[in-house]
Enzyme design. Structure first.
Site, PDB file in Angstrom:
ATOM      1  CD  GLN A 217      70.920  29.635  22.332  1.00 55.24           C
ATOM      2  OE1 GLN A 217      69.889  29.579  22.982  1.00 55.24           O
ATOM      3  NE2 GLN A 217      71.021  30.330  21.215  1.00 55.24           N
ATOM      4  CG  LEU A 339      74.065  11.842  19.351  1.00 54.23           C
ATOM      5  CD1 LEU A 339      74.801  13.132  19.006  1.00 54.23           C
ATOM      6  CD2 LEU A 339      73.779  11.033  18.094  1.00 54.23           C
ATOM      7  CG  ASP A 405      73.091  28.198  14.323  1.00 54.82           C
ATOM      8  OD1 ASP A 405      74.179  28.743  14.115  1.00 54.82           O
ATOM      9  OD2 ASP A 405      72.787  27.685  15.421  1.00 54.82           O
TER      10      ASP A 405
HETATM   11  N1  LIG Z   1      71.262  14.137  21.267  1.00 53.69           N
HETATM   12  C1  LIG Z   1      72.521  14.382  21.629  1.00 53.69           C
HETATM   13  N2  LIG Z   1      73.191  13.550  22.451  1.00 53.69           N
HETATM   14  C2  LIG Z   1      74.456  13.788  22.803  1.00 53.69           C
HETATM   15  N3  LIG Z   1      75.173  14.818  22.392  1.00 53.69           N
HETATM   16  C3  LIG Z   1      74.574  15.683  21.568  1.00 53.69           C
HETATM   17  C4  LIG Z   1      73.233  15.504  21.146  1.00 53.69           C
HETATM   18  N4  LIG Z   1      72.915  16.512  20.319  1.00 53.69           N
HETATM   19  C5  LIG Z   1      73.990  17.274  20.236  1.00 53.69           C
HETATM   20  N5  LIG Z   1      75.006  16.784  20.976  1.00 53.69           N
HETATM   21  C6  LIG Z   1      76.358  17.327  21.093  1.00 53.69           C
HETATM   22  O1  LIG Z   1      76.335  18.528  21.799  1.00 53.69           O
HETATM   23  C7  LIG Z   1      76.847  19.581  21.010  1.00 53.69           C
HETATM   24  C8  LIG Z   1      76.031  20.813  21.237  1.00 53.69           C
HETATM   25  O2  LIG Z   1      74.707  20.579  20.884  1.00 53.69           O
HETATM   26  P1  LIG Z   1      73.895  21.631  20.050  1.00 53.69           P
HETATM   27  O3  LIG Z   1      74.648  21.892  18.796  1.00 53.69           O
HETATM   28  O4  LIG Z   1      72.497  21.153  19.923  1.00 53.69           O
HETATM   29  O5  LIG Z   1      73.951  22.895  21.023  1.00 53.69           O
HETATM   30  P2  LIG Z   1      74.330  24.412  20.759  1.00 53.69           P
HETATM   31  O6  LIG Z   1      74.300  25.091  22.067  1.00 53.69           O
HETATM   32  O7  LIG Z   1      73.447  24.943  19.700  1.00 53.69           O
HETATM   33  O8  LIG Z   1      75.816  24.307  20.214  1.00 53.69           O
HETATM   34  P3  LIG Z   1      76.557  25.317  19.236  1.00 53.69           P
HETATM   35  O9  LIG Z   1      76.659  26.596  19.957  1.00 53.69           O
HETATM   36  O10 LIG Z   1      77.881  24.655  19.014  1.00 53.69           O
HETATM   37  O11 LIG Z   1      75.726  25.424  18.008  1.00 53.69           O
HETATM   38  C9  LIG Z   1      76.776  19.077  19.566  1.00 53.69           C
HETATM   39  O12 LIG Z   1      77.782  19.577  18.748  1.00 53.69           O
HETATM   40  C10 LIG Z   1      76.899  17.589  19.716  1.00 53.69           C
HETATM   41  O13 LIG Z   1      78.254  17.172  19.625  1.00 53.69           O
HETATM   42 MN   LIG Z   2      73.680  25.726  17.820  1.00 49.37          MN
END
Ligand SMILES: Nc1ncnc2c1ncn2[C@@H]1O[C@H](COP(=O)(O)OP(=O)(O)OP(=O)(O)O)[C@@H](O)[C@H]1O
Ligand SMILES: [Mn+2]
Length: 523
Positions: A217, A339, A405
């Site tokens: 997303q 992070l 999820d």
């Molecule tokens: N606060 C943060 N700072 C930096 N990087 C982050 C942070 N939070 C998440 N990430 C990185 O970004 C990636 C994607 O974030 P997130 O999982 O929230 O999004 P997503 O679109 O739901 O991803 P997925 O489709 O893989 O579930 C995470 O796997 C992590 O490695």
């Molecule tokens: Mn996700």
């Protein structure tokens, strides 16, 4: 004649040599490709090599009796009879917000509804569990339901100390926060940096935005004038929007407010494994459009009613139909502290053993194998230390928010395996306040272990004086975009604490019974 034969023998030999060369070439190409596949698999844990949960000696039971009397199965059956779903919406109004229930329940739900009695519920104070959690009788590392991980809590190095980096006096708040991340937690219990970091993310001007790569997303990386960053997730729906009835956990849209609420919940549960998150109202024109560039900029457009929208580029929901729009150009979103960079805080990505199938018809192994936990328990890092207890904490946390999820999880490499698991990505929580998804508790119910401190915290919220809903309400009230949660979610939190405690009790009872059996066997 003999020359002819010689010629043809030569030809055949040459052909054979060529064929052999081709075969060798083909074989090496295959070997290279296979090695590559394995390397990618090891890195991303895609599951091709099958090394993670089904070792050669692994017991895979196909066709396991789904009704077998396990704690997990009986628990699921018991809570199927709870008609919490009775209020769950079955239709949506034009704005996509929830309407009150109008029947349309499945036959089983209707039948089970009649099971409900009208007696007021008596508060069960779980005195049996309080006894175990508070007095700690028989609480140890090796056996029993309630456990401690037995690790050395005084050994708690930080990312700063392990990288030999002293926080600079004029360093940014985020930098100081990142350097203080330790083996045991993202931030200390009484960290003074949290409020400062939240305030910084919510008020500093935005210098630049780029789209965050990866994931399904749309997410933006927000850059501030002091060169620090935050992870932005935009609001897509009003707070009262529930997960669409025909959506799976993996097609559900993300909710920015769930990210905010999850941070508060994680902190209140004393885990401190989620990055601080705060809400903020943005001006789409001046704070995103004017500071964006490249690919993101190309996706901006004005909607038919004159709102400024954008959709970015990503693998699922980044198209005109799923655009994020201002109203007309204000937009709410969540801002998560960023992070640490890989240079000082690289993370390891682990496939979650209780990952769902992410397929509309297929089930995961843990859903069919009643002995699944004993399989997991044999495999490092779940065979010793804190990891399994951390996964149980994580399922407690996810059950409270309703997040299904949890496909992967991450740890900081620098701390090795005996470190906390990060709580990341909570956008799919807080979607169904009237439904309690007990399958999320599978790690707890199938392994029948829980960390003593977690049980103790849950009991405190259950018995008061401050219930979890009250604590959440208070904690989130200071957020700039409060109220963060739709009202029914507060009742859901308190109700779910009780359900978890019931699960722990079932485990304790079951283990007491099997101990009795063992004892009787001995005599
Ligand atoms: N606060 C943060 N700072 C930096 N990087 C982050 C942070 N939070 C998440 N990430 C990185 O970004 C990636 C994607 O974030 P997130 O999982 O929230 O999004 P997503 O679109 O739901 O991803 P997925 O489709 O893989 O579930 C995470 O796997 C992590 O490695
Ligand atoms: Mn996700």
């Amino acid at each position: 004649m003999s020359r002819l034969t010689k010629d043809s023998i030569m030809k055949i030999t040459i052909r054979m040599i060529r064929l052999r060369e081709r075969f060798i070439l083909g074989l090496s190409a295959f070997a290279i490709l296979f090695t590559l596949l394995l390397v990618v698999d090891l890195q991303m844990d895609l599951g091709y090599s099958g090394h993670h949960l089904v070792p050669s000696h692994g017991r895979v039971r196909i066709g396991d009796d789904p009704d077998q009397e396990t704690v997990y199965n009986s628990f699921r059956r018991k809570f199927l009879q709870r008609p919490n779903a009775s209020k769950e919406i079955s239709s949506f109004d034009a704005a996509g917000t929830a309407q009150s229930s109008k029947g349309d329940k499945t036959p089983s739900e209707n039948a089970l509804k009649s099971v409900k009695s009208d007696k007021p519920e008596v508060h069960d104070d779980f005195a049996d569990l309080v006894d175990i959690a508070e007095n700690g009788y028989n609480v140890n590392v090796d056996d029993g339901v309630v456990r401690i991980s037995g690790e050395d809590y005084s050994h708690n190095p930080t990312i700063g100390s392990l990288n030999h980096i002293q926080p600079k006096k004029n360093g940014t708040i985020l930098e100081r926060f990142q350097l203080e991340i330790s083996r045991l937690e993202l931030y200390p219990k009484n960290s003074i940096l949290i409020d400062q970091l939240l305030d910084h993310m919510a008020t500093m001007p935005i210098r630049h935005v780029v789209q965050k790569e990866g994931g399904t997303q749309l997410k933006l990386v927000i850059e501030y004038p002091d060169d620090t960053q935050a992870l932005f997730k935009p609001m897509r729906f009003p707070r009262e929007q529930q997960t669409l009835p025909n959506h799976f956990y993996f097609t559900d849209f993300e909710r920015h407010n769930a990210e905010i609420a999850a941070f508060h919940l994680d902190r209140l549960l004393n885990f401190r494994r989620a990055m601080p998150v705060i809400g903020r109202m943005l001006n789409v024109t001046t704070e995103i459009y004017e500071v964006a560039d490249g690919d993101l900029l190309k996706t901006f457009f004005v909607s038919p009613v004159g709102n400024l929208c954008f959709h970015g580029r990503c693998s699922y929901y980044c198209d005109t139909a799923h655009a994020v729009c201002g109203n007309p150009d204000t937009l709410e979103g969540s801002f998560a502290g960023f992070l640490p960079a890989n240079a000082i805080g690289a993370r390891k990505v682990w496939r979650h053993p209780w990952r769902r199938s992410y397929h509309k018809r297929r089930k995961a192994q843990w859903e069919q194998d009643s002995d699944y936990c004993s399989l997991v328990r044999e495999i490092p890092p779940y065979d010793e230390g804190r990891r399994l207890l951390d996964l149980v904490d994580m399922c407690v946390f996810d059950f409270l928010t309703g997040n299904m999820d949890r496909h992967h999880y991450e740890t900081f490499k620098i701390f090795g395996n005996n470190t906390f698991t990060l709580h990341l990505d909570h956008g799919r929580g807080f979607g169904r306040p009237y439904h309690d998804e007990t399958s999320i508790l599978a790690p707890l119910l199938q392994c029948c272990v829980i960390r003593q401190s977690t049980l103790s915290t849950l009991l405190q919220y259950h018995n008061g004086p401050i219930r979890l809903s009250t604590a959440m309400r208070k904690s989130m009230s200071v957020d700039p975009v409060a109220p963060i949660l739709w009202e029914p979610h507060f009742a859901a939190l308190d109700r779910r604490v009780g359900i978890i405690l019931q699960g722990v009790r079932d485990c304790v009872d079951k283990s007491a019974m099997s101990e009795q059996v063992v004892r009787r066997d001995r005599h």
